[in-house]
Design a protein around this motif. Structure first.
Motif, PDB file in Angstrom:
ATOM      1  N   GLU A   1       0.807  -1.222   0.000  1.00 50.15           N
ATOM      2  CA  GLU A   1       0.000   0.000   0.000  1.00 50.15           C
ATOM      3  C   GLU A   1       0.838   1.269   0.000  1.00 50.15           C
ATOM      4  N   THR A   2       2.015   1.235   0.669  1.00 51.02           N
ATOM      5  CA  THR A   2       2.799   2.466   0.820  1.00 51.02           C
ATOM      6  C   THR A   2       4.246   2.358   0.368  1.00 51.02           C
ATOM      7  N   LYS A   3       4.734   1.161   0.054  1.00 48.22           N
ATOM      8  CA  LYS A   3       6.156   0.975  -0.243  1.00 48.22           C
ATOM      9  C   LYS A   3       6.344   0.211  -1.562  1.00 48.22           C
ATOM     10  N   GLU A   4       7.533  -0.432  -1.676  1.00 50.46           N
ATOM     11  CA  GLU A   4       7.862  -1.206  -2.858  1.00 50.46           C
ATOM     12  C   GLU A   4       7.226  -2.596  -2.808  1.00 50.46           C
ATOM     13  N   ALA A   5       7.022  -3.169  -3.990  1.00 49.66           N
ATOM     14  CA  ALA A   5       6.527  -4.544  -4.088  1.00 49.66           C
ATOM     15  C   ALA A   5       7.296  -5.263  -5.192  1.00 49.66           C
ATOM     16  N   GLY A   6       7.638  -6.535  -4.938  1.00 54.69           N
ATOM     17  CA  GLY A   6       8.348  -7.337  -5.926  1.00 54.69           C
ATOM     18  C   GLY A   6       7.848  -8.758  -5.926  1.00 54.69           C
ATOM     19  N   GLY A   7       7.893  -9.418  -7.071  1.00 51.74           N
ATOM     20  CA  GLY A   7       7.397 -10.781  -7.179  1.00 51.74           C
ATOM     21  C   GLY A   7       8.075 -11.745  -6.227  1.00 51.74           C
ATOM     22  N   LEU A   8       9.396 -11.601  -6.051  1.00 51.48           N
ATOM     23  CA  LEU A   8      10.139 -12.461  -5.120  1.00 51.48           C
ATOM     24  C   LEU A   8      10.644 -11.692  -3.911  1.00 51.48           C
ATOM     25  N   ILE A   9      11.238 -10.505  -4.144  1.00 52.86           N
ATOM     26  CA  ILE A   9      11.801  -9.692  -3.067  1.00 52.86           C
ATOM     27  C   ILE A   9      11.216  -8.283  -3.151  1.00 52.86           C
ATOM     28  N   GLY A  10      10.806  -7.741  -1.997  1.00 57.44           N
ATOM     29  CA  GLY A  10      10.272  -6.387  -1.983  1.00 57.44           C
ATOM     30  C   GLY A  10      11.338  -5.354  -2.272  1.00 57.44           C
ATOM     31  N   ASN A  11      12.419  -5.358  -1.461  1.00 60.62           N
ATOM     32  CA  ASN A  11      13.550  -4.493  -1.769  1.00 60.62           C
ATOM     33  C   ASN A  11      14.844  -5.075  -1.253  1.00 60.62           C
ATOM     34  N   GLY A  12      15.945  -4.552  -1.811  1.00 58.68           N
ATOM     35  CA  GLY A  12      17.267  -4.909  -1.330  1.00 58.68           C
ATOM     36  C   GLY A  12      17.594  -3.995  -0.163  1.00 58.68           C
ATOM     37  N   ASN A  13      18.791  -4.151   0.382  1.00 59.87           N
ATOM     38  CA  ASN A  13      19.154  -3.303   1.495  1.00 59.87           C
ATOM     39  C   ASN A  13      20.591  -2.868   1.355  1.00 59.87           C
ATOM     40  N   PHE A  14      21.181  -2.360   2.414  1.00 62.09           N
ATOM     41  CA  PHE A  14      22.437  -1.626   2.288  1.00 62.09           C
ATOM     42  C   PHE A  14      23.691  -2.455   2.551  1.00 62.09           C
ATOM     43  N   LEU A  15      23.590  -3.761   2.633  1.00 60.27           N
ATOM     44  CA  LEU A  15      24.768  -4.574   2.899  1.00 60.27           C
ATOM     45  C   LEU A  15      24.889  -5.718   1.892  1.00 60.27           C
ATOM     46  N   GLY A  16      26.070  -5.851   1.291  1.00 63.94           N
ATOM     47  CA  GLY A  16      26.393  -7.022   0.492  1.00 63.94           C
ATOM     48  C   GLY A  16      25.659  -7.135  -0.810  1.00 63.94           C
ATOM     49  N   GLU A  17      25.624  -8.362  -1.319  1.00 59.36           N
ATOM     50  CA  GLU A  17      25.050  -8.616  -2.633  1.00 59.36           C
ATOM     51  C   GLU A  17      23.782  -9.459  -2.523  1.00 59.36           C
ATOM     52  N   ILE A  18      22.992  -9.401  -3.597  1.00 62.50           N
ATOM     53  CA  ILE A  18      21.823 -10.257  -3.742  1.00 62.50           C
ATOM     54  C   ILE A  18      21.935 -10.956  -5.086  1.00 62.50           C
ATOM     55  N   SER A  19      21.745 -12.260  -5.088  1.00 64.36           N
ATOM     56  CA  SER A  19      21.847 -13.048  -6.314  1.00 64.36           C
ATOM     57  C   SER A  19      20.610 -13.930  -6.468  1.00 64.36           C
ATOM     58  N   ILE A  20      20.009 -13.883  -7.650  1.00 67.08           N
ATOM     59  CA  ILE A  20      18.830 -14.695  -7.946  1.00 67.08           C
ATOM     60  C   ILE A  20      19.086 -15.433  -9.255  1.00 67.08           C
ATOM     61  N   ASN A  21      18.939 -16.753  -9.227  1.00 63.47           N
ATOM     62  CA  ASN A  21      19.190 -17.560 -10.422  1.00 63.47           C
ATOM     63  C   ASN A  21      18.140 -18.659 -10.547  1.00 63.47           C
ATOM     64  N   ASN A  22      17.645 -18.844 -11.769  1.00 61.95           N
ATOM     65  CA  ASN A  22      16.647 -19.891 -12.033  1.00 61.95           C
ATOM     66  C   ASN A  22      15.402 -19.712 -11.160  1.00 61.95           C
ATOM     67  N   CYS A  23      14.738 -18.587 -11.325  1.00 62.54           N
ATOM     68  CA  CYS A  23      13.548 -18.307 -10.528  1.00 62.54           C
ATOM     69  C   CYS A  23      12.439 -17.720 -11.405  1.00 62.54           C
ATOM     70  N   TYR A  24      11.215 -17.705 -10.874  1.00 63.99           N
ATOM     71  CA  TYR A  24      10.135 -17.050 -11.610  1.00 63.99           C
ATOM     72  C   TYR A  24       9.037 -16.588 -10.673  1.00 63.99           C
TER      73      TYR A  24
ATOM     74  N   TYR B   1      17.688   0.512   0.076  1.00 64.93           N
ATOM     75  CA  TYR B   1      18.684   1.451   0.588  1.00 64.93           C
ATOM     76  C   TYR B   1      20.092   1.034   0.181  1.00 64.93           C
ATOM     77  N   ALA B   2      20.254   0.640  -1.057  1.00 63.60           N
ATOM     78  CA  ALA B   2      21.550   0.196  -1.565  1.00 63.60           C
ATOM     79  C   ALA B   2      22.195   1.306  -2.391  1.00 63.60           C
ATOM     80  N   ASP B   3      23.534   1.340  -2.358  1.00 64.10           N
ATOM     81  CA  ASP B   3      24.259   2.297  -3.191  1.00 64.10           C
ATOM     82  C   ASP B   3      25.354   1.573  -3.954  1.00 64.10           C
ATOM     83  N   GLU B   4      26.381   2.293  -4.393  1.00 59.77           N
ATOM     84  CA  GLU B   4      27.393   1.703  -5.276  1.00 59.77           C
ATOM     85  C   GLU B   4      28.209   0.607  -4.606  1.00 59.77           C
ATOM     86  N   SER B   5      28.123   0.470  -3.295  1.00 52.13           N
ATOM     87  CA  SER B   5      28.868  -0.588  -2.602  1.00 52.13           C
ATOM     88  C   SER B   5      28.137  -1.927  -2.651  1.00 52.13           C
TER      89      SER B   5
END
Length: 300
Positions: A75-98, A118-122
């Motif tokens: 209602e007020t934020k982001e929405a995603g089929g698998l993940i709503g949002n990323g965050n500010f630490l490390g990496e996120i990897s998605i493979n073979n998904c739908y 809340y992710a940036d260039e890091s």
């Protein structure tokens, strides 16, 4: 590192209606190199906060061979089929998904990851061999709906006068969405994004392009006819001992299990869930016997 291995099983009837601004999904939050794999979830997720089919808010997370079949709404934020949002630490990897279903968000909406959060260039995001199908991706801010993933430029602009120089490293490869599902097929801020938009009939034939994890699905009652994981189509109804065939041995084994005979184990309990209610009882047993009798009649 925490690992949730679905072991090629499904979770059905996950229905979340969360009247709160916190993140929500099957998992509200993940971090510390979390790994989720070999799992399909059926249901619907609705929240006032960040919403994702599998994960609300993720950081340092890896997802392999997973799917969410159902609708996601924030209602007020982001929405995603698998993940709503990323965050500010490390990496996120998605493979073979739908994801199969609709995605509706307020600030951002995307078929796989709602936004970079809340992710940036890091930080880095890698999404490969995945697809979104069979549902619109809509956002209150129309231009912020994306095929696979969006960048939260609103947050970056608040932090940096040169926000485009602080976008996280995003790589999207061999991904697909249905034509017209989102305002933007690709993410213009990604290092690379070759997401392809296809019409419905073409989307249903991409299994070979996605890779060995997928197979073409000709049964419209399963995942609306879109590609599925091999293991989703490998179960033979009634084959509770998982020997590749359904016969009297399976009936005997299931009967022993219902009678609580010691040391009786079902290799594939879902194969005998004939009532599709995620519970096994005498009703399934009766339907199982009927199915076996019908097979003998057909085979003469």
């Amino acid at each position: 590192m925490g690992c949730y291995d679905g072991n090629c099983h499904s979770i059905k009837n996950l229905n979340i209606d969360y009247n709160n601004t916190m993140s929500c999904g099957l998992f509200a939050n993940t971090n510390k190199n979390a790994l989720i794999k070999n799992l399909v979830v059926y249901g619907n997720v609705s929240s006032k906060g960040v919403a994702g089919g599998l994960i609300g808010s993720a950081q340092r997370t890896y997802i392999e061979n997973c799917a969410f079949i159902g609708n996601v709404y924030s209602e007020t934020k982001e929405a995603g089929g698998l993940i709503g949002n990323g965050n500010f630490l490390g990496e996120i990897s998605i493979n073979n998904c739908y994801h199969n279903g609709s995605v509706e968000g307020c600030t951002y909406a995307s078929g796989i990851i709602g936004s970079s959060g809340y992710a940036d260039e890091s930080n880095s995001f890698e999404i490969s061999n995945s697809y979104h199908a069979n549902g619109k991706i809509v956002c209150d801010t129309k231009e912020n709906s994306y095929g696979i993933m969006a960048v939260n430029m609103t947050w970056l602009n608040q932090l940096y006068s040169d926000a485009e120089n602080h976008v996280p490293a995003i790589y999207v490869s061999n991904c697909y969405i249905s034509t017209g599902n989102a305002s933007n097929t690709t993410c213009p801020y990604a290092r690379s994004d070759n997401t392809t938009a296809l019409i419905q009939s073409q989307m249903k034939q991409i299994a070979q392009d996605l890779g060995d994890a997928f197979v073409t699905n000709t049964d419209e009652s399963l995942n609306s006819g879109y590609p599925m994981f091999k293991w989703q189509l490998s179960t033979i109804k009634g084959d509770v001992n998982a020997d590749g065939q359904f016969n009297i041995a399976d009936v005997v084994l299931f009967q022993k299990w219902l009678l609580a005979v010691p040391n009786t184990k079902l290799s594939d309990w879902q194969a005998v869930d004939f009532t599709s209610d995620n519970r096994l009882n005498v009703f399934d047993f009766c339907l199982m016997k009927d199915e076996l009798i019908n097979q003998y009649k057909i085979n003469g």
